[in-house]
Design a protein around this motif. Structure first.
Motif, PDB file in Angstrom:
ATOM      1  N   UNK A  77       0.838  -1.204   0.000  1.00 13.29           N
ATOM      2  CA  UNK A  77       0.000   0.000   0.000  1.00 13.29           C
ATOM      3  C   UNK A  77       0.873   1.253   0.000  1.00 13.29           C
ATOM      4  N   UNK A  78       0.567   2.177  -0.889  1.00 15.19           N
ATOM      5  CA  UNK A  78       1.279   3.450  -0.882  1.00 15.19           C
ATOM      6  C   UNK A  78       0.465   4.482  -0.095  1.00 15.19           C
TER       7      UNK A  78
ATOM      8  N   UNK B 216      -7.677   2.305  -0.145  1.00 19.59           N
ATOM      9  CA  UNK B 216      -6.214   2.319  -0.217  1.00 19.59           C
ATOM     10  C   UNK B 216      -5.814   2.272  -1.680  1.00 19.59           C
ATOM     11  N   UNK B 217      -4.575   2.674  -1.959  1.00 18.82           N
ATOM     12  CA  UNK B 217      -4.044   2.564  -3.316  1.00 18.82           C
ATOM     13  C   UNK B 217      -2.691   1.862  -3.215  1.00 18.82           C
ATOM     14  N   UNK B 218      -2.531   0.770  -3.933  1.00 16.85           N
ATOM     15  CA  UNK B 218      -1.268   0.030  -3.917  1.00 16.85           C
ATOM     16  C   UNK B 218      -0.227   0.708  -4.784  1.00 16.85           C
TER      17      UNK B 218
ATOM     18  N   UNK C 243       7.412  12.651  -8.425  1.00 16.92           N
ATOM     19  CA  UNK C 243       6.523  12.210  -7.350  1.00 16.92           C
ATOM     20  C   UNK C 243       6.280  10.698  -7.372  1.00 16.92           C
ATOM     21  N   UNK C 244       5.691  10.199  -6.310  1.00 13.36           N
ATOM     22  CA  UNK C 244       5.303   8.781  -6.260  1.00 13.36           C
ATOM     23  C   UNK C 244       3.816   8.614  -6.565  1.00 13.36           C
ATOM     24  N   UNK C 245       3.031   9.543  -6.030  1.00 12.99           N
ATOM     25  CA  UNK C 245       1.580   9.488  -6.221  1.00 12.99           C
ATOM     26  C   UNK C 245       1.115  10.723  -6.981  1.00 12.99           C
ATOM     27  N   UNK C 246       0.262  10.500  -7.970  1.00 10.24           N
ATOM     28  CA  UNK C 246      -0.366  11.642  -8.634  1.00 10.24           C
ATOM     29  C   UNK C 246      -1.877  11.516  -8.482  1.00 10.24           C
TER      30      UNK C 246
ATOM     31  N   UNK D 217       4.723   5.248 -11.400  1.00 11.41           N
ATOM     32  CA  UNK D 217       3.803   6.126 -10.674  1.00 11.41           C
ATOM     33  C   UNK D 217       2.567   5.385 -10.160  1.00 11.41           C
ATOM     34  N   UNK D 218       1.993   5.937  -9.128  1.00 14.97           N
ATOM     35  CA  UNK D 218       0.720   5.451  -8.592  1.00 14.97           C
ATOM     36  C   UNK D 218      -0.302   6.559  -8.811  1.00 14.97           C
TER      37      UNK D 218
END
Ligand SMILES: Nc1ncnc2c1ncn2[C@@H]1O[C@H](COP(=O)(O)OP(=O)(O)O)[C@@H](O)[C@H]1O
Ligand SMILES: [Mg+2]
Length: 324
Positions: free
Chosen positions: A4-5, A38-40, A175-178, A208-209
Protein backbone atom coordinates in the motif's frame (compact mmCIF):
# COMPACT_ATOMS: atom_id res chain seq x y z
CA UNK A 1 1.80 -9.20 -1.91
CA UNK A 2 0.84 -5.71 -3.08
CA UNK A 3 2.25 -2.86 -1.04
CA UNK A 4 0.00 0.00 0.00
CA UNK A 5 1.28 3.45 -0.88
CA UNK A 6 -1.74 5.41 0.31
CA UNK A 7 -4.34 4.52 2.87
CA UNK A 8 -7.35 6.66 3.68
CA UNK A 9 -9.33 5.75 6.77
CA UNK A 10 -12.70 7.20 7.77
CA UNK A 11 -11.92 10.51 6.13
CA UNK A 12 -14.41 13.32 6.67
CA UNK A 13 -14.51 16.85 5.35
CA UNK A 14 -17.38 19.04 6.50
CA UNK A 15 -17.55 22.65 5.32
CA UNK A 16 -19.32 24.96 7.77
CA UNK A 17 -22.30 26.91 6.45
CA UNK A 18 -22.38 30.30 8.14
CA UNK A 19 -25.31 32.68 8.42
CA UNK A 20 -26.44 35.88 10.09
CA UNK A 21 -24.46 38.95 11.07
CA UNK A 22 -22.44 36.97 13.61
CA UNK A 23 -21.53 34.39 10.97
CA UNK A 24 -22.64 31.56 13.15
CA UNK A 25 -22.23 28.05 11.82
CA UNK A 26 -25.74 26.86 11.16
CA UNK A 27 -25.04 23.64 9.28
CA UNK A 28 -22.32 21.63 7.53
CA UNK A 29 -21.79 20.58 3.94
CA UNK A 30 -20.84 16.93 4.45
CA UNK A 31 -18.75 16.75 1.29
CA UNK A 32 -16.74 13.71 2.35
CA UNK A 33 -18.42 11.61 4.99
CA UNK A 34 -16.47 8.60 6.24
CA UNK A 35 -14.50 7.49 3.22
CA UNK A 36 -11.94 4.65 3.39
CA UNK A 37 -9.81 3.13 0.64
CA UNK A 38 -6.21 2.32 -0.22
CA UNK A 39 -4.04 2.56 -3.32
CA UNK A 40 -1.27 0.03 -3.92
CA UNK A 41 2.13 0.98 -5.24
CA UNK A 42 2.09 1.24 -9.02
CA UNK A 43 -1.65 0.84 -9.46
CA UNK A 44 -4.42 3.18 -10.55
CA UNK A 45 -7.52 3.54 -8.44
CA UNK A 46 -10.35 5.23 -10.34
CA UNK A 47 -12.67 7.38 -8.21
CA UNK A 48 -15.97 7.94 -9.97
CA UNK A 49 -19.28 9.65 -9.27
CA UNK A 50 -21.53 12.44 -10.49
CA UNK A 51 -20.54 16.04 -10.03
CA UNK A 52 -20.89 17.16 -6.40
CA UNK A 53 -20.27 13.72 -4.88
CA UNK A 54 -17.11 14.83 -3.06
CA UNK A 55 -14.37 13.48 -5.34
CA UNK A 56 -12.30 16.67 -5.56
CA UNK A 57 -12.72 17.35 -1.85
CA UNK A 58 -11.41 13.83 -1.16
CA UNK A 59 -8.35 14.46 -3.35
CA UNK A 60 -7.64 17.88 -1.89
CA UNK A 61 -8.04 16.72 1.69
CA UNK A 62 -5.55 13.89 1.10
CA UNK A 63 -2.99 16.46 -0.09
CA UNK A 64 -3.91 18.84 2.75
CA UNK A 65 -4.91 21.55 0.34
CA UNK A 66 -7.97 21.34 2.61
CA UNK A 67 -7.79 20.40 6.29
CA UNK A 68 -9.71 17.23 7.14
CA UNK A 69 -12.51 17.26 9.68
CA UNK A 70 -11.69 13.71 10.82
CA UNK A 71 -9.96 10.56 9.69
CA UNK A 72 -6.53 9.33 8.70
CA UNK A 73 -4.38 9.64 5.59
CA UNK A 74 -1.39 7.30 5.64
CA UNK A 75 1.25 7.75 2.95
CA UNK A 76 4.19 5.33 3.06
CA UNK A 77 3.39 4.64 6.67
CA UNK A 78 3.32 8.32 7.66
CA UNK A 79 0.23 10.02 9.01
CA UNK A 80 -0.11 12.94 6.59
CA UNK A 81 -2.74 14.79 8.62
CA UNK A 82 -0.49 15.20 11.65
CA UNK A 83 2.74 16.18 9.86
CA UNK A 84 4.39 19.47 10.79
CA UNK A 85 5.13 22.12 8.14
CA UNK A 86 8.60 20.84 7.30
CA UNK A 87 7.57 17.20 6.92
CA UNK A 88 4.50 18.25 4.97
CA UNK A 89 6.69 20.19 2.55
CA UNK A 90 8.81 17.10 1.97
CA UNK A 91 5.86 14.79 1.48
CA UNK A 92 4.27 17.26 -0.97
CA UNK A 93 7.08 16.38 -3.33
CA UNK A 94 5.90 12.78 -3.34
CA UNK A 95 2.22 13.60 -3.87
CA UNK A 96 1.25 15.79 -6.79
CA UNK A 97 -2.06 16.85 -8.29
CA UNK A 98 -3.19 17.46 -11.85
CA UNK A 99 -6.23 19.71 -12.04
CA UNK A 100 -9.30 19.41 -14.19
CA UNK A 101 -9.15 22.74 -15.91
CA UNK A 102 -5.95 23.34 -17.85
CA UNK A 103 -7.15 26.89 -18.54
CA UNK A 104 -7.59 27.98 -14.95
CA UNK A 105 -4.82 25.99 -13.29
CA UNK A 106 -1.84 27.47 -15.14
CA UNK A 107 -0.67 30.98 -14.28
CA UNK A 108 -1.19 33.02 -17.49
CA UNK A 109 1.71 35.36 -16.69
CA UNK A 110 4.31 32.63 -16.36
CA UNK A 111 6.23 31.03 -19.20
CA UNK A 112 6.04 27.28 -19.63
CA UNK A 113 9.63 27.02 -18.37
CA UNK A 114 8.66 28.80 -15.13
CA UNK A 115 5.42 26.89 -14.67
CA UNK A 116 7.18 23.54 -14.94
CA UNK A 117 10.32 24.81 -13.20
CA UNK A 118 8.60 26.35 -10.17
CA UNK A 119 8.21 23.11 -8.21
CA UNK A 120 11.86 22.29 -8.98
CA UNK A 121 12.82 25.64 -7.42
CA UNK A 122 10.50 25.21 -4.44
CA UNK A 123 12.04 21.86 -3.59
CA UNK A 124 15.62 22.91 -4.46
CA UNK A 125 16.06 20.13 -6.98
CA UNK A 126 18.47 21.94 -9.26
CA UNK A 127 21.87 23.50 -8.53
CA UNK A 128 21.34 26.46 -10.81
CA UNK A 129 19.08 27.91 -13.47
CA UNK A 130 20.86 26.05 -16.25
CA UNK A 131 20.36 22.66 -14.61
CA UNK A 132 16.77 23.55 -13.82
CA UNK A 133 16.05 24.47 -17.43
CA UNK A 134 17.70 21.24 -18.61
CA UNK A 135 15.31 19.33 -16.37
CA UNK A 136 12.34 21.31 -17.65
CA UNK A 137 13.36 20.60 -21.22
CA UNK A 138 13.61 16.85 -20.56
CA UNK A 139 10.22 16.71 -18.88
CA UNK A 140 8.55 18.72 -21.63
CA UNK A 141 9.92 16.33 -24.21
CA UNK A 142 8.71 13.42 -22.14
CA UNK A 143 5.12 14.74 -22.26
CA UNK A 144 5.33 15.38 -25.99
CA UNK A 145 6.14 19.09 -26.02
CA UNK A 146 9.32 20.33 -27.66
CA UNK A 147 11.75 22.62 -25.85
CA UNK A 148 10.91 25.34 -28.37
CA UNK A 149 7.80 25.96 -26.25
CA UNK A 150 9.69 26.89 -23.09
CA UNK A 151 9.47 30.66 -23.54
CA UNK A 152 5.80 30.65 -24.43
CA UNK A 153 2.74 31.40 -22.32
CA UNK A 154 -0.21 29.11 -21.56
CA UNK A 155 -2.70 30.99 -23.77
CA UNK A 156 -0.63 30.06 -26.83
CA UNK A 157 -1.52 26.40 -26.36
CA UNK A 158 -4.51 24.18 -27.08
CA UNK A 159 -6.37 22.49 -24.21
CA UNK A 160 -4.60 19.19 -24.73
CA UNK A 161 -1.19 20.87 -24.79
CA UNK A 162 -2.00 22.82 -21.66
CA UNK A 163 -2.90 19.66 -19.85
CA UNK A 164 0.47 18.24 -20.95
CA UNK A 165 2.07 21.27 -19.29
CA UNK A 166 0.06 20.48 -16.15
CA UNK A 167 1.30 16.89 -16.29
CA UNK A 168 4.89 18.07 -16.78
CA UNK A 169 4.58 20.36 -13.75
CA UNK A 170 3.36 17.47 -11.60
CA UNK A 171 6.17 15.22 -12.88
CA UNK A 172 8.91 17.80 -12.35
CA UNK A 173 9.55 16.79 -8.73
CA UNK A 174 9.60 13.05 -9.45
CA UNK A 175 6.52 12.21 -7.35
CA UNK A 176 5.30 8.78 -6.26
CA UNK A 177 1.58 9.49 -6.22
CA UNK A 178 -0.37 11.64 -8.63
CA UNK A 179 -3.94 12.62 -7.90
CA UNK A 180 -5.42 13.35 -11.30
CA UNK A 181 -8.65 15.29 -10.71
CA UNK A 182 -10.68 14.88 -13.89
CA UNK A 183 -7.59 15.56 -16.00
CA UNK A 184 -9.40 15.07 -19.32
CA UNK A 185 -12.95 16.26 -18.53
CA UNK A 186 -12.37 19.71 -20.00
CA UNK A 187 -10.81 18.36 -23.20
CA UNK A 188 -12.33 17.40 -26.54
CA UNK A 189 -13.17 13.71 -26.70
CA UNK A 190 -10.65 13.28 -29.52
CA UNK A 191 -7.88 14.60 -27.26
CA UNK A 192 -8.92 12.72 -24.11
CA UNK A 193 -7.50 9.37 -25.22
CA UNK A 194 -4.12 10.94 -26.08
CA UNK A 195 -3.75 12.41 -22.61
CA UNK A 196 -4.89 9.18 -20.95
CA UNK A 197 -2.39 7.20 -23.04
CA UNK A 198 0.34 9.63 -22.05
CA UNK A 199 -0.53 9.21 -18.36
CA UNK A 200 -0.40 5.43 -18.80
CA UNK A 201 3.01 5.56 -20.49
CA UNK A 202 4.37 7.82 -17.77
CA UNK A 203 3.05 5.49 -15.10
CA UNK A 204 4.99 2.60 -16.60
CA UNK A 205 8.19 4.57 -17.14
CA UNK A 206 8.27 6.27 -13.74
CA UNK A 207 6.55 3.65 -11.58
CA UNK A 208 3.80 6.13 -10.67
CA UNK A 209 0.72 5.45 -8.59
CA UNK A 210 -2.51 7.21 -9.57
CA UNK A 211 -5.71 8.21 -7.90
CA UNK A 212 -7.65 9.00 -11.04
CA UNK A 213 -10.85 11.01 -10.55
CA UNK A 214 -13.59 11.16 -13.18
CA UNK A 215 -17.35 11.64 -13.35
CA UNK A 216 -17.67 9.12 -16.12
CA UNK A 217 -16.92 5.40 -15.86
CA UNK A 218 -15.90 5.15 -19.50
CA UNK A 219 -12.98 7.52 -18.85
CA UNK A 220 -11.49 5.41 -16.05
CA UNK A 221 -12.18 2.08 -17.73
CA UNK A 222 -8.85 1.70 -19.49
CA UNK A 223 -6.53 3.29 -17.01
CA UNK A 224 -7.83 1.86 -13.70
CA UNK A 225 -6.90 -1.37 -11.96
CA UNK A 226 -9.61 -0.93 -9.37
CA UNK A 227 -12.53 1.48 -9.22
CA UNK A 228 -14.31 3.14 -6.30
CA UNK A 229 -17.75 4.61 -6.90
CA UNK A 230 -18.71 7.60 -4.79
CA UNK A 231 -22.17 8.96 -4.08
CA UNK A 232 -22.94 11.99 -1.92
CA UNK A 233 -19.84 11.84 0.25
CA UNK A 234 -19.58 8.07 0.54
CA UNK A 235 -18.04 5.19 -1.38
CA UNK A 236 -20.88 2.86 -2.32
CA UNK A 237 -18.94 0.24 -4.29
CA UNK A 238 -15.32 -0.72 -4.89
CA UNK A 239 -13.89 -3.60 -6.92
CA UNK A 240 -11.38 -4.66 -9.53
CA UNK A 241 -12.17 -2.89 -12.77
CA UNK A 242 -13.29 -5.96 -14.73
CA UNK A 243 -15.35 -7.21 -11.81
CA UNK A 244 -17.06 -3.83 -11.46
CA UNK A 245 -17.89 -3.65 -15.15
CA UNK A 246 -19.02 -7.30 -15.42
CA UNK A 247 -20.93 -7.56 -12.18
CA UNK A 248 -21.89 -4.16 -10.74
CA UNK A 249 -23.64 -4.70 -7.41
CA UNK A 250 -24.86 -1.27 -6.43
CA UNK A 251 -27.84 0.22 -8.30
CA UNK A 252 -25.93 3.52 -8.54
CA UNK A 253 -23.01 1.81 -10.29
CA UNK A 254 -25.49 -0.02 -12.51
CA UNK A 255 -27.05 3.25 -13.56
CA UNK A 256 -23.67 4.86 -14.26
CA UNK A 257 -22.72 1.84 -16.38
CA UNK A 258 -25.97 1.90 -18.28
CA UNK A 259 -25.19 5.46 -19.34
CA UNK A 260 -22.11 4.35 -21.29
CA UNK A 261 -22.98 3.81 -24.96
CA UNK A 262 -22.58 0.19 -26.06
CA UNK A 263 -19.95 -0.19 -28.77
CA UNK A 264 -21.45 -3.48 -29.98
CA UNK A 265 -24.89 -2.77 -31.52
CA UNK A 266 -25.95 -6.44 -31.30
CA UNK A 267 -25.85 -6.21 -27.51
CA UNK A 268 -29.01 -4.67 -26.14
CA UNK A 269 -28.53 -2.65 -23.07
CA UNK A 270 -31.12 -1.45 -20.63
CA UNK A 271 -30.72 2.22 -19.87
CA UNK A 272 -31.40 3.11 -16.25
CA UNK A 273 -32.20 6.78 -16.03
CA UNK A 274 -31.64 8.38 -12.66
CA UNK A 275 -34.20 10.94 -11.68
CA UNK A 276 -33.23 14.29 -10.29
CA UNK A 277 -29.82 15.57 -9.22
CA UNK A 278 -27.53 14.60 -6.41
CA UNK A 279 -29.29 15.87 -3.23
CA UNK A 280 -27.65 18.47 -1.00
CA UNK A 281 -24.85 17.17 1.21
CA UNK A 282 -26.00 19.65 3.88
CA UNK A 283 -28.96 17.48 4.72
CA UNK A 284 -28.36 14.10 3.08
CA UNK A 285 -31.26 11.60 2.80
CA UNK A 286 -31.78 9.24 5.74
CA UNK A 287 -30.76 5.58 5.59
CA UNK A 288 -29.09 4.88 2.27
CA UNK A 289 -28.28 8.26 0.73
CA UNK A 290 -29.13 6.95 -2.70
CA UNK A 291 -32.64 5.76 -1.79
CA UNK A 292 -34.67 8.73 -3.16
CA UNK A 293 -33.20 8.10 -6.63
CA UNK A 294 -32.84 4.33 -6.47
CA UNK A 295 -35.11 2.35 -8.80
CA UNK A 296 -34.87 -0.65 -6.45
CA UNK A 297 -35.36 1.02 -3.08
CA UNK A 298 -37.63 -0.62 -0.50
CA UNK A 299 -38.78 0.25 3.06
CA UNK A 300 -35.57 -0.43 4.88
CA UNK A 301 -33.50 1.81 2.57
CA UNK A 302 -34.89 5.08 3.93
CA UNK A 303 -34.42 3.99 7.53
CA UNK A 304 -31.16 2.14 7.91
CA UNK A 305 -27.77 2.90 6.46
CA UNK A 306 -26.38 -0.13 4.60
CA UNK A 307 -22.95 -1.42 5.68
CA UNK A 308 -20.04 -1.34 3.23
CA UNK A 309 -19.10 -5.04 3.03
CA UNK A 310 -16.82 -7.38 1.12
CA UNK A 311 -18.94 -9.72 -1.01
CA UNK A 312 -15.92 -11.76 -2.07
CA UNK A 313 -12.75 -11.14 -4.08
CA UNK A 314 -12.42 -7.64 -2.66
CA UNK A 315 -15.71 -6.59 -4.20
CA UNK A 316 -17.16 -4.16 -1.68
CA UNK A 317 -20.60 -2.58 -1.74
CA UNK A 318 -23.13 -0.94 0.55
CA UNK A 319 -26.70 -1.90 -0.40
CA UNK A 320 -29.57 -3.57 1.48
CA UNK A 321 -30.52 -5.59 -1.61
CA UNK A 322 -27.29 -7.55 -1.28
CA UNK A 323 -28.04 -8.51 2.30
CA UNK A 324 -31.35 -10.25 1.57
N1 LIG B 1 -15.01 25.22 -0.16
C1 LIG B 1 -16.24 24.71 -0.09
N2 LIG B 1 -17.16 25.22 0.76
C2 LIG B 1 -18.41 24.70 0.86
N3 LIG B 1 -18.84 23.64 0.14
C3 LIG B 1 -17.98 23.09 -0.72
C4 LIG B 1 -16.64 23.58 -0.89
N4 LIG B 1 -16.01 22.82 -1.83
C5 LIG B 1 -16.92 21.91 -2.23
N5 LIG B 1 -18.09 22.06 -1.58
C6 LIG B 1 -19.30 21.24 -1.71
O1 LIG B 1 -18.94 19.90 -1.41
C7 LIG B 1 -19.63 18.99 -2.25
C8 LIG B 1 -18.62 18.10 -2.96
O2 LIG B 1 -17.90 18.90 -3.89
P1 LIG B 1 -16.70 18.33 -4.78
O3 LIG B 1 -15.75 17.64 -3.89
O4 LIG B 1 -16.20 19.43 -5.61
O5 LIG B 1 -17.45 17.25 -5.68
P2 LIG B 1 -16.99 16.58 -7.06
O6 LIG B 1 -15.55 16.80 -7.23
O7 LIG B 1 -17.36 15.13 -6.91
O8 LIG B 1 -17.81 17.22 -8.13
C9 LIG B 1 -20.49 19.83 -3.17
O9 LIG B 1 -21.78 19.89 -2.62
C10 LIG B 1 -19.82 21.17 -3.14
O10 LIG B 1 -20.75 22.20 -3.39
MG1 LIG C 1 -14.51 17.71 -8.83
Amino acid sequence: MAEKLLEVNNLKKYFPVKAGIFKKTVAYVKAVDDVSFFVNKGETLGLVGESGCGKSTTGRTILRLLEATAGEVIFEGKDVLSLNKEDLRNIRRDMQIIFQDPYASLNPRMTVADIVGEPIDIHNLAKNKKERNEKVKDILERVGLGSEYMRRYPHEFSGGQRQRIGVARALAVDPKLIIADEPVSALDVSIQAQVINLLQDLQKDFGLTYLFIAHDLSVVKHISDRIAVMYLGKIVEMADKTELFDDPMHPYTQSLLSAIPEADPTKKKERIILEGDVPSPVDPPSGCRFHPRCPKAFDKCSVEEPVFKDYGDNHFAACHLLEE
